[in-house]
Design an enzyme around this catalytic site. Structure first.
Site, PDB file in Angstrom:
ATOM      1  N   HIS A 151       0.829  -1.196   0.000  1.00  8.02           N
ATOM      2  CA  HIS A 151       0.000   0.000   0.000  1.00  8.02           C
ATOM      3  C   HIS A 151       0.870   1.255   0.000  1.00  8.02           C
ATOM      4  CE1 HIS A 151      -3.889  -2.094   1.641  1.00  8.02           C
ATOM      5  NE2 HIS A 151      -3.446  -2.595   0.497  1.00  8.02           N
ATOM      6  N   GLU A 153       1.049   3.881   1.880  1.00  2.08           N
ATOM      7  CA  GLU A 153       1.645   4.302   3.153  1.00  2.08           C
ATOM      8  C   GLU A 153       2.872   3.453   3.481  1.00  2.08           C
ATOM      9  OE1 GLU A 153      -1.453   3.434   2.426  1.00  2.08           O
ATOM     10  OE2 GLU A 153      -2.920   4.299   3.798  1.00  2.08           O
ATOM     11  N   CYS A 179      -5.820   1.617   5.560  1.00  2.00           N
ATOM     12  CA  CYS A 179      -6.343   0.347   6.054  1.00  2.00           C
ATOM     13  C   CYS A 179      -5.792   0.131   7.467  1.00  2.00           C
ATOM     14  CB  CYS A 179      -5.967  -0.797   5.112  1.00  2.00           C
ATOM     15  SG  CYS A 179      -4.199  -1.212   5.140  1.00  2.00           S
ATOM     16  N   CYS A 182      -1.920  -0.374   7.542  1.00  2.00           N
ATOM     17  CA  CYS A 182      -1.168   0.852   7.256  1.00  2.00           C
ATOM     18  C   CYS A 182      -1.301   1.852   8.397  1.00  2.00           C
ATOM     19  CB  CYS A 182      -1.636   1.479   5.946  1.00  2.00           C
ATOM     20  SG  CYS A 182      -1.086   0.585   4.482  1.00  2.00           S
TER      21      CYS A 182
END
Ligand SMILES: [Zn+2]
Ligand SMILES: [Zn+2]
Length: 252
Positions: A151, A153, A179, A182
């Site tokens: 992801h 991040e 999420c 993250c």
């Protein structure tokens, strides 16, 4: 990126320039495409970020939540363009730009990690270095999630780690709510503030941010326009050999 040639507008009655390209029903160009300070109401029905009040009583400042457009407006009395963004909008737009590099068709996400108004690291959801992309080899879906990519991040945190950059006390500007994984990684990396403009399903991010004392700021999405009017900047000139309507500034 939007070509500057496609974002030229006529002057509005206020002398401001409409960044949205929407047109006021008077035939005059509304400064932002929202409520028109001439007294007529723009068909969008949105709030006028100029701070001017409509004399008809229509429109006006009805939004309770502070909008990105509120933050973007810099009064022209200082001689600055009205589209000059706030710091939050500036970094969110950088996160939007980072998301253009995303390689998973299920979602495009961008993240910019900022310390003391300095960009420390950027990331987007993409495969591991050297690995196939979702766009070329398809997604790897496990339990409803594509696991081929990191992801945005995580990639931003990993970029900072590779370059030995400090994240303690930093702010994360993300295109969407992180999420759960993250969110926990951002907290563990020392992020103290998170700014987002869209939500994400099934995430416990806000709960973990609250527990960790991380400030969460929700803003509306910045306008998807980059204001760069090369033709009208008095000290800048387009390259002569590229000065035609089909130059490469609008294409990949
Ligand atoms: Zn994917
Ligand atoms: Zn995530």
């Amino acid at each position: 990126m939007i070509c500057s040639r496609k974002t030229k507008h006529n002057p509005s009655p206020t002398g401001l320039t409409c960044p949205t390209g929407l047109t006021c029903p008077t035939g005059l160009t509304c400064p932002t495409g929202l409520t028109c300070p001439t007294g007529l109401t723009c068909p969008t029905g949105l709030t006028c970020p100029t701070g001017l009040t409509c004399p008809t009583g229509q429109g006006g400042q009805s939004e309770k939540r502070m909008t990105v457009m509120d933050l973007q407006i810099i009064k022209s009395a200082a001689g600055e363009p009205e589209y000059r963004p706030s710091w939050d909008v500036y970094f969110l737009k950088l996160a939007m730009l980072a998301s253009e590099r995303a390689t998973c068709p299920r979602m495009h996400c961008g993240c910019v990690l900022v310390n003391d108004r300095h960009v420390v690291s950027t990331g987007y959801n993409g495969s591991l270095p050297g690995s196939p992309h979702c766009y070329t080899d398809g997604c790897m879906v496990v339990d409803g999630h594509c696991v081929r990519t990191n992801h945005a991040e995580i990639n931003a945190i990993c970029q900072a780690a590779r370059h030995g950059l400090q994240l303690a006390g930093a702010t994360a500007y993300v295109t969407n709510m992180p999420c759960t994984s993250c969110a926990k990684a951002l907290i563990a990396a020392g992020i103290r503030r998170v700014v987002v403009f869209s939500d994400y399903h099934d995430t416990l991010a806000e709960r973990f941010f609250n527990e960790a004392g991380v400030e969460l700021t929700r803003l509306t999405m910045p306008e998807q326009i980059i204001h760069y009017d090369l033709d009208n900047f008095s000290s800048a000139k387009p390259f002569a050999n590229l000065d035609d309507e089909t130059d490469s500034c609008c294409t990949q």
